[in-house]
Scaffold this motif. Structure first.
Motif, PDB file in Angstrom:
ATOM      1  N   ALA A 199      20.215  13.686  46.668  1.00  0.00           N
ATOM      2  CA  ALA A 199      20.153  14.937  45.901  1.00  0.00           C
ATOM      3  C   ALA A 199      21.538  15.426  45.484  1.00  0.00           C
ATOM      4  O   ALA A 199      21.799  15.673  44.306  1.00  0.00           O
ATOM      5  CB  ALA A 199      19.418  16.008  46.694  1.00  0.00           C
ATOM      6  N   LEU A 202      23.442  13.209  42.974  1.00  0.00           N
ATOM      7  CA  LEU A 202      23.111  13.424  41.560  1.00  0.00           C
ATOM      8  C   LEU A 202      23.500  14.826  41.109  1.00  0.00           C
ATOM      9  O   LEU A 202      23.985  15.030  39.998  1.00  0.00           O
ATOM     10  CB  LEU A 202      21.613  13.211  41.338  1.00  0.00           C
ATOM     11  CG  LEU A 202      21.105  11.782  41.524  1.00  0.00           C
ATOM     12  CD1 LEU A 202      19.585  11.730  41.358  1.00  0.00           C
ATOM     13  CD2 LEU A 202      21.770  10.832  40.530  1.00  0.00           C
ATOM     14  N   LEU A 203      23.275  15.795  41.975  1.00  0.00           N
ATOM     15  CA  LEU A 203      23.494  17.195  41.605  1.00  0.00           C
ATOM     16  C   LEU A 203      24.961  17.505  41.333  1.00  0.00           C
ATOM     17  O   LEU A 203      25.302  18.154  40.346  1.00  0.00           O
ATOM     18  CB  LEU A 203      22.969  18.097  42.714  1.00  0.00           C
ATOM     19  CG  LEU A 203      23.152  19.603  42.512  1.00  0.00           C
ATOM     20  CD1 LEU A 203      22.334  20.089  41.325  1.00  0.00           C
ATOM     21  CD2 LEU A 203      22.754  20.359  43.781  1.00  0.00           C
ATOM     22  N   TYR A 512      23.147  12.740  34.221  1.00  0.00           N
ATOM     23  CA  TYR A 512      22.421  12.888  35.501  1.00  0.00           C
ATOM     24  C   TYR A 512      21.276  11.872  35.575  1.00  0.00           C
ATOM     25  O   TYR A 512      21.088  11.201  36.602  1.00  0.00           O
ATOM     26  CB  TYR A 512      21.914  14.329  35.610  1.00  0.00           C
ATOM     27  CG  TYR A 512      20.622  14.527  36.370  1.00  0.00           C
ATOM     28  CD1 TYR A 512      20.606  14.520  37.762  1.00  0.00           C
ATOM     29  CD2 TYR A 512      19.428  14.758  35.698  1.00  0.00           C
ATOM     30  CE1 TYR A 512      19.419  14.718  38.465  1.00  0.00           C
ATOM     31  CE2 TYR A 512      18.243  14.958  36.379  1.00  0.00           C
ATOM     32  CZ  TYR A 512      18.240  14.933  37.762  1.00  0.00           C
ATOM     33  OH  TYR A 512      17.062  15.133  38.446  1.00  0.00           O
ATOM     34  N   ALA A 516      20.841   8.539  38.115  1.00  0.00           N
ATOM     35  CA  ALA A 516      19.649   8.273  38.922  1.00  0.00           C
ATOM     36  C   ALA A 516      19.205   6.819  38.755  1.00  0.00           C
ATOM     37  O   ALA A 516      18.836   6.150  39.726  1.00  0.00           O
ATOM     38  CB  ALA A 516      18.522   9.229  38.523  1.00  0.00           C
ATOM     39  N   ASP A 531      12.891  10.921  42.995  1.00  0.00           N
ATOM     40  CA  ASP A 531      12.116  11.999  42.366  1.00  0.00           C
ATOM     41  C   ASP A 531      11.781  13.097  43.380  1.00  0.00           C
ATOM     42  O   ASP A 531      11.904  14.295  43.090  1.00  0.00           O
ATOM     43  CB  ASP A 531      10.826  11.451  41.749  1.00  0.00           C
ATOM     44  CG  ASP A 531      11.036  10.901  40.345  1.00  0.00           C
ATOM     45  OD1 ASP A 531      12.159  11.022  39.813  1.00  0.00           O
ATOM     46  OD2 ASP A 531      10.074  10.351  39.770  1.00  0.00           O
ATOM     47  N   MET A 534      14.942  15.273  44.241  1.00  0.00           N
ATOM     48  CA  MET A 534      15.382  16.239  43.229  1.00  0.00           C
ATOM     49  C   MET A 534      14.382  17.374  43.048  1.00  0.00           C
ATOM     50  O   MET A 534      14.762  18.501  42.738  1.00  0.00           O
ATOM     51  CB  MET A 534      15.649  15.534  41.902  1.00  0.00           C
ATOM     52  CG  MET A 534      16.786  14.520  41.970  1.00  0.00           C
ATOM     53  SD  MET A 534      18.261  15.103  42.865  1.00  0.00           S
ATOM     54  CE  MET A 534      18.797  16.475  41.844  1.00  0.00           C
ATOM     55  N   LYS A 535      13.112  17.106  43.258  1.00  0.00           N
ATOM     56  CA  LYS A 535      12.119  18.181  43.158  1.00  0.00           C
ATOM     57  C   LYS A 535      12.161  19.081  44.393  1.00  0.00           C
ATOM     58  O   LYS A 535      12.140  20.306  44.273  1.00  0.00           O
ATOM     59  CB  LYS A 535      10.714  17.597  42.965  1.00  0.00           C
ATOM     60  CG  LYS A 535      10.495  17.011  41.582  1.00  0.00           C
ATOM     61  CD  LYS A 535       9.033  16.697  41.313  1.00  0.00           C
ATOM     62  CE  LYS A 535       8.537  15.522  42.133  1.00  0.00           C
ATOM     63  NZ  LYS A 535       7.128  15.173  41.787  1.00  0.00           N
ATOM     64  N   GLY A 538      16.410  19.939  44.968  1.00  0.00           N
ATOM     65  CA  GLY A 538      17.137  20.570  43.871  1.00  0.00           C
ATOM     66  C   GLY A 538      16.334  21.591  43.100  1.00  0.00           C
ATOM     67  O   GLY A 538      16.870  22.282  42.231  1.00  0.00           O
ATOM     68  N   TYR A 540      14.034  20.960  40.927  1.00  0.00           N
ATOM     69  CA  TYR A 540      13.767  20.499  39.569  1.00  0.00           C
ATOM     70  C   TYR A 540      12.259  20.430  39.331  1.00  0.00           C
ATOM     71  O   TYR A 540      11.507  20.004  40.222  1.00  0.00           O
ATOM     72  CB  TYR A 540      14.371  19.104  39.348  1.00  0.00           C
ATOM     73  CG  TYR A 540      15.861  19.099  39.082  1.00  0.00           C
ATOM     74  CD1 TYR A 540      16.377  18.522  37.934  1.00  0.00           C
ATOM     75  CD2 TYR A 540      16.760  19.670  39.981  1.00  0.00           C
ATOM     76  CE1 TYR A 540      17.742  18.510  37.685  1.00  0.00           C
ATOM     77  CE2 TYR A 540      18.122  19.665  39.736  1.00  0.00           C
ATOM     78  CZ  TYR A 540      18.605  19.082  38.590  1.00  0.00           C
ATOM     79  OH  TYR A 540      19.959  19.083  38.344  1.00  0.00           O
ATOM     80  N   GLY A 543      11.068  15.053  38.655  1.00  0.00           N
ATOM     81  CA  GLY A 543      12.097  14.129  39.099  1.00  0.00           C
ATOM     82  C   GLY A 543      12.684  13.403  37.909  1.00  0.00           C
ATOM     83  O   GLY A 543      12.088  13.353  36.829  1.00  0.00           O
TER      84      GLY A 543
END
Length: 601
Positions: A199, A202-203, A512, A516, A531, A534-535, A538, A540, A543
């Motif tokens: 996470a 990528l973030l 981004y 991934a 996925d 990130m959901k 993060g 999001y 994903g």
């Protein structure tokens, strides 16, 4: 800690020590105590320990008010939480979780001390998200019992926990901690030991690029944050999120990521270093990218960089009639937006047949809005009556604003604008909805480039609130003012940006997504785990691989190629895995296969 578990029985209570009672440590202690575990909180600061108890009292009281727990359960949870000033209190812990300052030597000091205190079967977990878990583990005599346990803030609400195994971690230790995390109602995601894990890996690259975008004065902090919230559905904009995380923390994470990757996208933006050096660390100090009411406050207050409403800027040109060129989903959606806002709309396509079909699609969209209660039948009929379908751009002779929404092909758009130049009256504003092409290259295909501007709507246009307003070096002030005023009248949030590849949203979003894909290509994590990370970690709405398959892998590749060509940064080069999937015709949902397979309709 390796107690045998029945598949039916819940996790038996453990003694868990949490070292460091800041925001994260207190949150973890809250989660553990409410789950039935005995929790030993350790912090050398009496004030921090006292604050942790008060926070736990307040959070459990809220849980009772909201009927998530009973009063009796609250009393029991509070009784299970005790605080101490010395690490010796952790001697009988089954699991120790350290969440002290994100500083390597500090963590080493704590872990080395714990190694000589806790019992032989105990597992020691570090809450780092930037430092090498392997190096930390190697400083102890039990590296097989050391791993990473990365919760996300606020720990009480966020479902993701990254379980970080090193090459030294025993499978039994990883399995025990994974079982515990799942019993907490969290989603454990297994990851290897590299800075940022999934996470944050990528973030933070995305946050760093947003900081660099702001530093370059390409867009205001407010527009960058609004663009990502409204264009991508994110809970917070990147600069506001950096202030929440802490500028110093972000710099530490990025330094570690850069050390490992040598990717320039991870090299901390100079503005992060400058803010850190000045002690402007975000919410916790009362000032970072934004200024806050007080240290620790979430309330933003105006400062010298806050945009002023109104002012003596240029006046926009009058607009009552709008032409929309195109017959696809975007064109019909934009025409619907203008018609519902009260504008007379000419929807023009290549031939009357296509124009009539586009108008029919617009009518179906309005019908769906009526069925869902968003429009009355009268509003639907009035909006549709304002739309005229035309088979030629000649129908744009009297429009005040012409909006192009045709194929994302420079030659096609240039040819269309050359035609608009001939048929539109003097003073008409000519707007392109391009998401990746240079607006100036489109503008100079006309004899009036000062009248040309970018007006990038997001799909679906009736639902998405964002419009990126793209000025070229030749765009007239009153043309810019016209489009800003029109955006307000159609109830869209306009953000200003210059004419460069990706504008705001795509310039931050697609690197981004590309990173991934690189994670999967390098076998660091699976599509499903990324996925989920990130959901759940993060916030999001989708994903990265869900989003790539929806957008289309071919479309995504084309945008990434444009970004790479524009900025010439090796870190922006499209992932070979993405290129191979596109070459194989695996383009996402539209072909039934992308990063996942889909049922054919």
């Amino acid at each position: 800690m390796d107690r045998p578990q029945s598949s039916q029985d819940p996790q038996s209570p453990l003694v868990i020590a949490v070292i460091g009672l800041g925001t994260m440590g207190t949150g973890i202690a809250d989660v553990m105590a409410c789950a039935g575990h005995e929790v030993i909180g350790v912090d050398i600061s009496e004030a921090a320990a006292r604050q942790a108890v008060e926070t736990l009292e307040a959070s459990t009281a809220r849980a009772v008010r909201h009927e998530r727990i009973t009063g009796q359960e609250r009393t029991a949870a509070l009784a299970r939480f005790r605080t101490f000033p010395d690490l010796q209190a952790a001697a009988e812990a089954d699991l120790v979780i350290e969440v002290v300052t994100e500083h390597f030597e500090t963590k080493c000091e704590v872990l080395t001390a714990l190694d000589g205190i806790v019992k032989p079967g105990a597992i020691i977990a570090t809450g780092t998200n930037a430092l090498s878990v392997t190096q930390l583990a190697s400083r102890t005599s039990r590296p097989d019992r050391v791993l990473g346990l990365h919760f996300f803030a606020p720990a009480q609400k966020m479902k993701l926990v990254e379980v970080v195994s090193t090459v030294l971690t025993s499978p039994e230790a990883t399995a025990s901690v994974t079982t515990l995390v799942r019993a907490l109602g969290k989603e454990p995601v297994p990851v290897g030991d590299r800075p940022g894990f999934i996470a944050d890996g990528l973030l933070f690259g995305y946050l760093n690029q947003a900081a660099a975008m702001y530093e370059a004065r390409y867009a205001t902090r407010e527009d960058i944050d609004a663009a990502m919230r409204l264009g991508c559905g994110l809970p917070m904009g990147p600069l506001a999120l950096l202030d929440l995380i802490g500028i110093d923390t972000a710099q530490t994470v990025l330094e570690a990521m850069y050390e490992a990757s040598r990717d320039r996208l991870h090299a901390p933006s100079p503005v992060l270093k400058q803010l850190s050096a000045a002690g402007l660390l975000g919410r916790k100090t009362g000032r970072g990218f934004y200024t806050y009411e007080a240290s620790g406050s979430a309330t933003v207050v105006p400062d010298a960089d806050t945009p002023q409403d109104g002012g003596a800027g240029a006046q926009g040109r009058p607009v009552s009639r709008v032409g929309v060129a195109g017959s696809g989903t975007m064109a019909t959606g934009i025409a619907e937006v203008f018609a519902k806002a009260g504008y007379e709309v000419v929807l023009a396509a290549r031939g009357q047949d296509k124009a009539d079909k586009a108008a029919a699609q617009l009518a179906k969209s309005l019908d769906r809005s009526v069925a869902k209660g968003r429009l009355t039948q009268e509003q639907r009929d009035a909006a549709l009556a304002r739309v005229t379908a035309a088979g030629s751009l000649d129908a744009f002779a009297e429009v005040d604003l012409a909006v192009e929404a045709v194929a994302e092909d420079l030659a096609v758009k240039q040819q269309l604008f050359a035609t608009l130049d001939k048929v539109c009256k003097p003073g008409a504003v000519l707007a392109t909805t391009t998401s990746s092409l240079p607006v100036i290259a489109i503008a100079t295909s006309t004899s009036r480039p000062q009248d040309v501007i970018g007006m990038h709507f997001f799909n679906p246009a009736p639902a998405m609130k964002l419009v990126e307003v793209v000025r070229t070096v030749l765009t007239a002030d009153d043309v810019h003012a016209t489009v800003r005023e029109v955006c307000g009248k159609v109830k869209k949030h306009a953000v200003d940006c210059g004419d460069r590849a990706g504008f705001i949203v795509n310039a931050l979003l697609f690197p981004y997504l590309n990173n991934a894909v690189k994670m999967v290509q390098e076998h660091y994590a699976t599509v499903e785990d990324i996925d989920a990370a990130m959901k759940l970690g993060g916030g999001y709405p989708m994903g990265p691989f869900e989003l790539l398959d929806v957008v289309g892998l071919d479309v995504s590749l084309a945008i990434e190629q444009v970004l790479h060509k524009e900025f010439r940064d090796p870190g922006l080069a499209p992932s070979p895995l993405l290129e191979h999937l596109v070459s194989a015709g695996c383009l996402g949902r539209k072909t039934g296969r992308g990063f996942r397979e889909y049922a054919r309709r």
